[in-house]
Design an enzyme around this catalytic site. Structure first.
Site, mmCIF file in Angstrom:
data_model
loop_
_atom_site.group_PDB
_atom_site.id
_atom_site.type_symbol
_atom_site.label_atom_id
_atom_site.label_comp_id
_atom_site.label_asym_id
_atom_site.label_seq_id
_atom_site.Cartn_x
_atom_site.Cartn_y
_atom_site.Cartn_z
ATOM 1 N N SER A 80 0.519 -0.607 -0.257
ATOM 2 C CA SER A 80 0.115 -0.464 -0.315
ATOM 3 C C SER A 80 0.623 1.501 -0.088
ATOM 4 O O SER A 80 0.312 1.954 -0.439
ATOM 5 C CB SER A 80 -0.764 -0.195 0.928
ATOM 6 O OG SER A 80 0.046 0.290 2.014
ATOM 7 N N THR A 223 -2.537 2.796 3.600
ATOM 8 C CA THR A 223 -0.938 4.309 3.669
ATOM 9 C C THR A 223 -0.356 3.813 4.899
ATOM 10 O O THR A 223 -0.841 3.471 6.046
ATOM 11 C CB THR A 223 -2.159 5.275 3.407
ATOM 12 O OG1 THR A 223 -2.900 5.908 2.066
ATOM 13 C CG2 THR A 223 -1.557 6.700 3.175
ATOM 14 N N THR A 241 1.490 6.962 0.331
ATOM 15 C CA THR A 241 1.205 5.916 0.371
ATOM 16 C C THR A 241 1.333 5.560 -0.940
ATOM 17 O O THR A 241 1.790 6.245 -2.859
ATOM 18 C CB THR A 241 -0.709 6.281 0.462
ATOM 19 O OG1 THR A 241 -1.527 5.587 -0.194
ATOM 20 C CG2 THR A 241 -1.115 7.974 -0.562
ATOM 21 N N ARG A 251 -5.135 9.738 -10.449
ATOM 22 C CA ARG A 251 -6.164 9.896 -9.481
ATOM 23 C C ARG A 251 -4.912 10.492 -8.577
ATOM 24 O O ARG A 251 -4.375 9.906 -7.936
ATOM 25 C CB ARG A 251 -6.864 8.746 -9.032
ATOM 26 C CG ARG A 251 -7.570 8.579 -7.611
ATOM 27 C CD ARG A 251 -7.094 8.218 -6.804
ATOM 28 N NE ARG A 251 -7.751 7.823 -5.249
ATOM 29 C CZ ARG A 251 -7.114 7.828 -4.583
ATOM 30 N NH1 ARG A 251 -6.469 7.766 -4.407
ATOM 31 N NH2 ARG A 251 -8.226 7.940 -2.920
ATOM 32 N N THR A 274 -5.921 7.624 7.105
ATOM 33 C CA THR A 274 -5.718 6.232 6.113
ATOM 34 C C THR A 274 -6.965 6.192 5.602
ATOM 35 O O THR A 274 -7.866 5.952 6.768
ATOM 36 C CB THR A 274 -4.600 5.180 6.418
ATOM 37 O OG1 THR A 274 -5.443 4.705 7.845
ATOM 38 C CG2 THR A 274 -3.181 5.566 7.056
ATOM 39 N N GLY A 275 -6.862 5.146 4.429
ATOM 40 C CA GLY A 275 -8.524 4.951 4.081
ATOM 41 C C GLY A 275 -9.262 5.544 2.743
ATOM 42 O O GLY A 275 -7.827 6.147 1.728
HETATM 43 N N1 GLY Z 1 -5.269 7.437 1.542
HETATM 44 C C1 GLY Z 1 -5.095 7.166 0.755
HETATM 45 C C2 GLY Z 1 -6.055 7.255 -0.405
HETATM 46 O O1 GLY Z 1 -7.112 6.984 -1.127
HETATM 47 O O2 GLY Z 1 -5.116 7.427 -1.361
#
Ligand code: GLY
Length: 379
Positions: A80, A223, A241, A251, A274-275
């Site tokens: 990740s 992340t 991340t 993105r 994170t998430g």
């Molecule tokens: N929190 C990491 C992402 O959505 O890229």
């Protein structure tokens, strides 16, 4: 107003500084003594230990946490973050990272950066060596190379396996897929997806193949976020991340967005996430949490309040909320800290449930502590 300014020039300046830094409602924060402490997302046990070692040796908090997260960025087994991160839909690893340095109130970030193993180092150099805050995409790569970073392929065989598993899992309405053998292929017994992958990747065991199949269905937004405070009251933070697996190229998630994936105001505290980044960006999560703490909320309540804003954005629709995870981490300037998760856990491949954790080091060995969940997941 003008007269008052002329008569008391210092008074106006003092008012501006104090109101920007710490309103009266958070005055209690000024009395507690700071201490050395590092917190991170659950994948940051080693990062916290490394950062603490540097802080205890007298190093700067930002140098410490960047050295800490570099361990995860360079780890091919953390899929990740950094090297070995799961790639975008074209099979190319694209990285996001940000840093903030409390003592100087400076920030640096990179987004959609390809081919550089440690984006947090590049973000730190953006902070130190440019008059900008964020560089992105090809510009970030070109600049990093000019600054001496080595360009290298970040896609490991493990991540390539997961990407191929995802490609092979896609279907049109007739059930066709361009990434598996075609209609003209000689007839043979129907092959299971696992067996097809095993043919292409004979070096991997069944467990790794099963992991890849799982990743194809449940793309990760893992992340690492890491926040530090030292005994002098200095604070820094970083978030790094590889972002959402199989994302559209270009993105950008929350991690490099100052105020979303990371925010530090050492007069108050620091926060990170994170998430699922899209939801964090919509509530400017890290900044919201720091502002909540500024106005007197504990780190735990500040994080939970931010999670409630995400729930509100979905009007409490549990079906939609159940489709993602997001965690927040907060460290106040007096060393009080918390981790909070939208959900109590997630169903594992073996049917059990995970329990969201975060890493802490306040001297000695790092440990995992429980995140406070806002919602209880039952499926
Ligand atoms: N929190 C990491 C992402 O959505 O890229």
């Amino acid at each position: 107003m003008g007269d008052e300014d002329t008569a008391h020039p210092m008074r106006r300046r003092d008012w501006i500084l104090s109101s920007a830094a710490l309103p009266a409602s958070a005055a209690a924060l000024q009395t507690a003594a700071p201490k050395n402490i590092v917190i991170a997302s659950a994948n940051g046990l080693q990062s916290c230990a490394k950062a603490m070692e540097i802080i205890e040796g007298g190093g700067d908090t930002l140098d410490a946490i960047v050295a800490g997260v570099n361990i995860v960025e360079e780890d091919p087994n953390d899929t990740s973050v950094g090297y070995g991160g799961l790639p975008n839909e074209l099979g190319v690893v694209e990285l996001d990272a940000s840093v903030m340095h409390g003592p100087t109130n400076r920030a640096g970030a990179v987004s959609a950066l390809r081919n550089i193993k440690c984006p947090s180092k590049v973000a730190k150099l953006v902070l130190e060596q440019t008059d900008h805050v964020m560089l992105t995409g090809q510009g970030a790569l070109d600049w990093a190379k000019l600054m001496g970073f080595k360009e290298e392929d970040l896609l490991t065989e493990r991540s390539r396996l997961a990407w191929v598993a995802w490609k092979q899992s896609l279907r049109d309405r007739e059930g066709n897929n361009n990434w598996t053998d075609g209609l003209d292929a000689p007839s043979k017994p129907a092959q299971k997806a696992e067996a097809r992958l095993k043919e292409l990747f004979p070096q991997f065991d069944d467990e790794t193949i099963a992991w890849a199949m799982h990743m194809a269905r449940f793309p990760t937004t893992g992340t690492i976020n890491c926040l530090a405070l030292n005994a002098k009251g200095e604070m820094s933070g970083t978030t790094t991340t590889s972002g959402l697996a199989w994302k559209i190229p270009g993105r950008v998630g929350d991690s490099p967005i100052i105020g979303a994936g990371l925010y530090v105001d050492q007069e108050v505290g620091a926060a990170g996430s994170t998430g699922r980044g899209e939801e964090n960006i919509r509530v400017a999560g890290a900044h919201t949490i720091v502002e909540n703490m500024r106005h007197g909320m504990s780190p735990k309540d500040a994080c939970l309040d931010c999670l409630k804003r995400i729930v509100r954005n979905f009007k409490g629709d549990m079906e939609k909320l159940n489709r993602f995870d997001i965690n927040f981490y907060a460290l106040r300037k007096d060393g009080v800290y918390a981790g909070a998760a939208l959900w109590s856990g997630r169903q594992r491949r073996d049917g059990g449930f995970t329990s969201p954790k975060f890493a802490v080091n306040d001297g000695g060995a790092s440990r995992l502590e429980d995140c406070v969940p806002l919602l209880e997941r039952r499926k």
